[in-house]
Design a protein around this motif. Structure first.
Motif, PDB file in Angstrom:
ATOM      1  N   ALA A  26     -44.572  -5.788  37.836  1.00 39.53           N
ATOM      2  CA  ALA A  26     -43.207  -5.590  37.008  1.00 39.53           C
ATOM      3  C   ALA A  26     -41.966  -4.932  37.697  1.00 39.53           C
ATOM      4  O   ALA A  26     -40.976  -5.341  37.803  1.00 39.53           O
ATOM      5  CB  ALA A  26     -43.517  -5.062  35.795  1.00 39.53           C
ATOM      6  N   GLU A  27     -42.552  -3.756  38.299  1.00 44.38           N
ATOM      7  CA  GLU A  27     -41.382  -3.209  38.833  1.00 44.38           C
ATOM      8  C   GLU A  27     -40.872  -3.786  40.096  1.00 44.38           C
ATOM      9  O   GLU A  27     -39.750  -3.797  40.454  1.00 44.38           O
ATOM     10  CB  GLU A  27     -42.006  -1.505  39.396  1.00 44.38           C
ATOM     11  N   PHE A  28     -41.758  -4.143  40.831  1.00 42.53           N
ATOM     12  CA  PHE A  28     -41.500  -5.131  42.040  1.00 42.53           C
ATOM     13  C   PHE A  28     -40.709  -6.033  41.937  1.00 42.53           C
ATOM     14  O   PHE A  28     -39.493  -6.450  42.283  1.00 42.53           O
ATOM     15  CB  PHE A  28     -42.816  -5.533  42.814  1.00 42.53           C
ATOM     16  N   LEU A  29     -40.852  -7.025  40.654  1.00 44.99           N
ATOM     17  CA  LEU A  29     -40.350  -7.875  40.477  1.00 44.99           C
ATOM     18  C   LEU A  29     -38.968  -7.576  39.924  1.00 44.99           C
ATOM     19  O   LEU A  29     -37.907  -8.379  39.871  1.00 44.99           O
ATOM     20  CB  LEU A  29     -40.794  -9.004  39.438  1.00 44.99           C
ATOM     21  N   SER A  30     -38.724  -6.404  39.149  1.00 47.80           N
ATOM     22  CA  SER A  30     -37.399  -6.181  38.597  1.00 47.80           C
ATOM     23  C   SER A  30     -36.574  -5.653  39.556  1.00 47.80           C
ATOM     24  O   SER A  30     -35.069  -5.674  39.378  1.00 47.80           O
ATOM     25  CB  SER A  30     -37.750  -4.973  37.887  1.00 47.80           C
ATOM     26  N   ASP A  31     -37.070  -5.138  40.730  1.00 47.10           N
ATOM     27  CA  ASP A  31     -36.071  -4.770  41.861  1.00 47.10           C
ATOM     28  C   ASP A  31     -35.412  -5.884  42.535  1.00 47.10           C
ATOM     29  O   ASP A  31     -34.635  -5.727  43.270  1.00 47.10           O
ATOM     30  CB  ASP A  31     -37.000  -3.943  42.690  1.00 47.10           C
ATOM     31  N   LEU A  32     -35.959  -6.982  42.266  1.00 50.44           N
ATOM     32  CA  LEU A  32     -35.365  -8.196  43.142  1.00 50.44           C
ATOM     33  C   LEU A  32     -34.439  -8.961  42.285  1.00 50.44           C
ATOM     34  O   LEU A  32     -34.555  -8.990  40.893  1.00 50.44           O
ATOM     35  CB  LEU A  32     -36.633  -9.146  43.328  1.00 50.44           C
ATOM     36  N   ASP A  36     -34.926 -14.392  43.970  1.00 45.34           N
ATOM     37  CA  ASP A  36     -35.917 -13.971  44.893  1.00 45.34           C
ATOM     38  C   ASP A  36     -37.107 -14.013  44.161  1.00 45.34           C
ATOM     39  O   ASP A  36     -38.241 -13.895  44.842  1.00 45.34           O
ATOM     40  CB  ASP A  36     -35.281 -12.707  45.546  1.00 45.34           C
ATOM     41  N   ALA A  37     -37.375 -13.161  43.039  1.00 46.08           N
ATOM     42  CA  ALA A  37     -38.262 -12.748  42.456  1.00 46.08           C
ATOM     43  C   ALA A  37     -39.320 -14.300  42.037  1.00 46.08           C
ATOM     44  O   ALA A  37     -40.469 -14.407  42.312  1.00 46.08           O
ATOM     45  CB  ALA A  37     -38.197 -12.245  41.045  1.00 46.08           C
ATOM     46  N   ALA A  38     -38.544 -15.164  41.816  1.00 45.76           N
ATOM     47  CA  ALA A  38     -38.939 -16.569  41.456  1.00 45.76           C
ATOM     48  C   ALA A  38     -39.630 -17.142  42.779  1.00 45.76           C
ATOM     49  O   ALA A  38     -40.715 -17.812  42.854  1.00 45.76           O
ATOM     50  CB  ALA A  38     -38.003 -17.504  40.897  1.00 45.76           C
ATOM     51  N   ASP A  63     -34.894 -15.301  33.064  1.00 48.43           N
ATOM     52  CA  ASP A  63     -33.987 -15.552  34.179  1.00 48.43           C
ATOM     53  C   ASP A  63     -34.927 -16.016  35.374  1.00 48.43           C
ATOM     54  O   ASP A  63     -34.719 -16.960  36.161  1.00 48.43           O
ATOM     55  CB  ASP A  63     -33.588 -14.348  34.524  1.00 48.43           C
ATOM     56  N   ILE A  64     -36.086 -15.184  35.633  1.00 54.27           N
ATOM     57  CA  ILE A  64     -36.976 -15.513  36.725  1.00 54.27           C
ATOM     58  C   ILE A  64     -37.585 -17.116  36.479  1.00 54.27           C
ATOM     59  O   ILE A  64     -37.694 -17.848  37.474  1.00 54.27           O
ATOM     60  CB  ILE A  64     -38.090 -14.672  36.659  1.00 54.27           C
ATOM     61  N   PHE A  65     -38.112 -17.328  35.180  1.00 54.94           N
ATOM     62  CA  PHE A  65     -38.481 -18.662  35.166  1.00 54.94           C
ATOM     63  C   PHE A  65     -37.411 -19.613  34.978  1.00 54.94           C
ATOM     64  O   PHE A  65     -37.831 -20.730  35.764  1.00 54.94           O
ATOM     65  CB  PHE A  65     -38.786 -18.544  33.235  1.00 54.94           C
TER      66      PHE A  65
END
Length: 86
Positions: A26-32, A36-38, A63-65
């Motif tokens: 979650a931390e990794f994805l939140s930083d992107l 980019d996370a998607a 947002d990622i979705f």
């Protein structure tokens, strides 16, 4: 190349999921940026993506979705990730 480096991350993301390290994920994805996370998540199976974004703030998860390829979105919605995208 940058593209190559990005695609290498799917196995690492999968490993975090398998080890139950959802907080780190979650931390990794939140930083992107959500786009980019998607892109990072697009290398995973739809049920893995569901597991990965379940731990995120609902706004960020949505947002990622929204940036995921359509076929992955359908896989997630049909695959039981409905609570994430409601």
């Amino acid at each position: 190349s940058d593209q190559h480096r990005r695609s290498l991350l799917a196995p690492e993301l999968r490993e975090l999921l398998q080890e139950g390290k959802t907080q780190e994920l979650a931390e990794f994805l939140s930083d992107l940026h959500p786009h980019d996370a998607a892109e990072q998540l697009a290398g995973l199976e739809s049920q893995e993506i569901t597991a990965a974004i379940t731990g995120l703030r609902i706004g960020l998860a949505k947002d990622i979705f929204s940036y995921l390829p359509t076929e992955l979105q359908e896989g997630i919605v049909l695959g039981g990730g409905r609570d994430v995208v409601k």
